[in-house]
Design a protein around this motif. Structure first.
Motif, mmCIF file in Angstrom:
data_model
loop_
_atom_site.group_PDB
_atom_site.id
_atom_site.type_symbol
_atom_site.label_atom_id
_atom_site.label_comp_id
_atom_site.label_asym_id
_atom_site.label_seq_id
_atom_site.Cartn_x
_atom_site.Cartn_y
_atom_site.Cartn_z
ATOM 1 N N LYS A 60 -1.488 32.599 5.861
ATOM 2 C CA LYS A 60 -1.310 33.743 4.961
ATOM 3 C C LYS A 60 -1.991 34.994 5.508
ATOM 4 O O LYS A 60 -1.449 36.101 5.455
ATOM 5 C CB LYS A 60 -1.854 33.407 3.576
ATOM 6 C CG LYS A 60 -1.033 32.377 2.826
ATOM 7 C CD LYS A 60 -1.660 32.074 1.456
ATOM 8 C CE LYS A 60 -0.857 31.039 0.690
ATOM 9 N NZ LYS A 60 -1.484 30.716 -0.617
ATOM 10 N N THR A 103 5.768 31.343 6.525
ATOM 11 C CA THR A 103 5.012 31.437 5.270
ATOM 12 C C THR A 103 5.774 30.772 4.127
ATOM 13 O O THR A 103 5.185 30.064 3.297
ATOM 14 C CB THR A 103 4.740 32.917 4.934
ATOM 15 O OG1 THR A 103 4.058 33.540 6.029
ATOM 16 C CG2 THR A 103 3.880 33.040 3.685
ATOM 17 N N ASN A 104 7.095 30.973 4.096
ATOM 18 C CA ASN A 104 7.911 30.352 3.046
ATOM 19 C C ASN A 104 7.918 28.830 3.163
ATOM 20 O O ASN A 104 7.903 28.120 2.153
ATOM 21 C CB ASN A 104 9.341 30.885 3.117
ATOM 22 C CG ASN A 104 9.437 32.351 2.714
ATOM 23 O OD1 ASN A 104 8.589 32.852 1.974
ATOM 24 N ND2 ASN A 104 10.442 33.043 3.213
ATOM 25 N N ARG A 127 4.684 27.512 1.756
ATOM 26 C CA ARG A 127 4.667 27.568 0.286
ATOM 27 C C ARG A 127 5.464 26.421 -0.323
ATOM 28 O O ARG A 127 5.165 25.957 -1.422
ATOM 29 C CB ARG A 127 5.234 28.905 -0.181
ATOM 30 C CG ARG A 127 4.283 30.080 0.048
ATOM 31 C CD ARG A 127 4.953 31.396 -0.260
ATOM 32 N NE ARG A 127 4.037 32.510 -0.074
ATOM 33 C CZ ARG A 127 4.420 33.769 0.126
ATOM 34 N NH1 ARG A 127 5.723 34.069 0.157
ATOM 35 N NH2 ARG A 127 3.526 34.729 0.281
ATOM 36 N N GLN A 128 6.494 25.968 0.392
ATOM 37 C CA GLN A 128 7.316 24.879 -0.128
ATOM 38 C C GLN A 128 6.582 23.539 -0.129
ATOM 39 O O GLN A 128 6.902 22.656 -0.931
ATOM 40 C CB GLN A 128 8.602 24.747 0.706
ATOM 41 C CG GLN A 128 9.631 25.832 0.451
ATOM 42 C CD GLN A 128 10.190 25.793 -0.954
ATOM 43 O OE1 GLN A 128 10.453 24.719 -1.508
ATOM 44 N NE2 GLN A 128 10.362 26.963 -1.558
ATOM 45 N N LYS A 156 3.869 22.557 -1.241
ATOM 46 C CA LYS A 156 3.177 22.167 -2.474
ATOM 47 C C LYS A 156 4.117 21.468 -3.465
ATOM 48 O O LYS A 156 3.666 20.852 -4.418
ATOM 49 C CB LYS A 156 2.522 23.380 -3.133
ATOM 50 C CG LYS A 156 3.504 24.420 -3.665
ATOM 51 C CD LYS A 156 2.744 25.619 -4.255
ATOM 52 C CE LYS A 156 3.708 26.681 -4.790
ATOM 53 N NZ LYS A 156 2.995 27.856 -5.330
#
Length: 548
Positions: free
Chosen positions: A41, A94-95, A98-99, A101
């Motif tokens: 991040k 980054t995407n 995030r996935q 989780k």
């Protein structure tokens, strides 16, 4: 190159940071770590800053440079495209993070062997710096082809996810895994953009991977003296047609003489196959009139063709830039050529051009740009005005009952800029021949007339010249018809001009000019409607419809 050292250095830093982002994303999928997630991040913000810094420096260079070469400008443009796509790649990483989780079991995704994606992506990223600064087209093509490999991988993984969903597998984990794999596939799109940007900078024109591949395949089928290595050819864009064809002239830089140019055309296969066949037909009917075909390739709905590069100037350019005597001489040559061609290819069987059907097929595009041209039936102060639809219906009935008495082999798109004339030798060539066919010669006559009329040039001297050329051509064609027993020339020319006046407005942004053209078409329709019921041999089209 005038690109600043600081910006070059930051460009290299950007590639390194994006590589780290990709590698760390793979590590998180292998073994999730909150510390690593926070690092990704934070790095994302640094990458954004690097990208913005480079963009600022390149734009400043473009604005401030007084002696910027075309090659340098193209390199700066390429760097901006590359940095933007590198930022996209970092965002996809980054995407993906995030996935993770949403995975109930972090190890679930390992069954989809995502390492294969990362291997291809990392290999592509590692090639960027050397490829850009060594102008290596082959390496750039390898970067582009990473996208194809990633697409194939995605299809395999997608099918696997779908199968497991049908079998009642863990829906949440499967859908999350599909999202992650989809982001990896989208990184391929950015690599493709990067590779194409490098190719465009090296070759000198903006080209897509399929166009470069078509160039290479076409050259491979060319003669040995133009054999090329490492994509070292020079491409100069000439135009892009309204149908989407890319046209340019190409010279192989490894060719010993370095002087032989060929014309490259790439576009929809259906059109180019037809054009190739027509080149061959023209070669039989009038050798030397059409360019020679040196190579042809077809693949997945696209085709490319290598043609003889013909010296000469378009009739349109001669008309606008040469003196009156040169224009008159050029027009006389065109008339003489058409006389020979029309007589040589004449077939004494009636034929209908179906001008109104042609018009209807294009009317939607016309009305999208100029909706006010549609018109509606109305009566004002006792004067009745028909709607456009009603008028077209009547014109179509008239046309179908009055075919041409004979056909000739026509050009099919006889615009003034599709006629090449060598002003030194007087030789004439035709180009853009995909619509050539046996048809009413009035089709070519009306297209030529309108190609001059619709030019949005309003200087009185230029307009007078355009008017003069059109009137001379109209009289020439009318005399030809009269001498060959064609008593319905004026009727069919009127129908052809209706078609061309209206359909040409879809290329005219100027509303007043478009309206003028539409009104001329309506005037001709009303003249025909008023004459309907009397012998059509007696109908005469006023020349004033071509005078602006």
């Amino acid at each position: 190159m005038s690109f600043t050292e600081a910006a070059q250095e930051n460009f290299r830093f950007l590639i390194v940071e994006v590589l780290k982002q990709v590698e760390d994303t793979r590590s998180i999928l292998d073994s999730p770590s909150q510390e690593m997630i926070e690092k990704i991040k934070a790095r994302d913000d640094y990458i954004d800053n690097l990208k913005n810094f480079i963009a600022t420096r390149t734009y400043r260079t473009l604005l401030e440079a007084t002696d910027l070469t075309k090659m340098t400008a193209q390199m700066l443009q390429a760097i901006n495209i590359i940095t933007g796509n590198l930022e996209h790649i970092a965002d996809y990483c980054t995407n993906i993070v995030r996935q993770t989780k949403y995975l109930n079991d972090p190890a679930f995704i390992k069954q989809f062997k995502y390492h294969l994606f990362f291997d291809i992506i990392i290999e592509g990223l590692q090639k960027i710096e050397d490829t850009l600064f060594t102008n290596n087209v082959d390496l750039a093509l390898e970067i582009c082809r990473a996208e194809f490999e990633l697409d194939k991988l995605f299809k395999v993984k997608f099918d696997k996810v779908m199968q497991k969903l049908r079998e009642g597998g863990e829906a949440e984990n499967l859908i999350t895994s599909l999202f992650i794999i989809r982001y990896l596939e989208r990184i391929g799109d950015s690599l493709l953009n990067i590779g194409e940007a490098i190719i465009s900078a090296v070759v000198g024109e903006k080209l897509k991977i399929h166009q470069i591949s078509a160039l290479e395949e076409s050259f491979d089928g060319f003669t040995e003296d133009t054999a090329h290595q490492n994509g070292e050819f020079r491409f100069e864009n000439i135009s892009e047609t309204k149908s989407g064809c890319r046209i340019g002239r190409v010279r192989d830089e490894n060719n010993g003489s370095g002087q032989r140019w060929v014309l490259f055309k790439e576009g929809a296969a259906k059109k180019l196959v037809q054009e190739k066949e027509n080149f061959e037909r023209w070669d039989q009917l009038a050798p030397g009139l059409a360019p020679k075909v040196y190579g042809f390739e077809q693949n997945k709905g696209k085709a490319s063709i290598l043609l003889e590069y013909l010296p000469g100037t378009t009739f349109q350019k001669i008309l606008l830039s040469e003196n009156v005597e040169t224009v008159a001489k050029a027009q006389d040559s065109v008339h003489e050529l058409l006389l020979d061609l029309w007589d040589h290819t004449r077939n004494d069987q009636p034929v209908c051009a179906h001008f109104m059907q042609q018009l209807r097929s294009r009317l939607g595009d016309v009305l999208r740009l100029h909706p006010s041209l549609e018109g509606r039936e109305q009566t004002l102060h006792g004067v009745h005005s028909c709607s456009l639809t009603d008028l077209l219906d009547e014109m179509e009935d008239i046309e179908e009952q009055n075919p041409a008495p004979f056909s000739v082999f026509i050009h099919g798109d006889f615009n003034a800029d599709n006629i090449l004339i060598n002003t030194q030798t007087g030789k004439i060539n035709f180009i853009d021949l995909h619509r050539s066919q046996h048809m009413d010669y009035v089709q070519d006559v009306s297209v030529f007339l309108m190609s001059n009329f619709r030019m949005p040039l309003f200087d009185p001297a230029i307009r007078s010249r355009l008017n003069r050329v059109d009137l001379m051509f109209m009289r020439f064609a009318r005399q030809y018809g009269h001498n060959r027993g064609d008593r319905l020339f004026d009727l069919r020319l009127a129908l052809g001009l209706i078609r061309n006046f209206i359909t040409s407005t879809r290329f005219i942004i100027m509303k007043d000019f478009a309206k003028d053209m539409a009104l001329r078409a309506k005037y001709i329709m009303e003249c025909l409607s008023a004459h309907n019921g009397r012998p059509w041999e007696e109908f005469t089209l006023t020349e004033n419809v071509l005078v602006y």
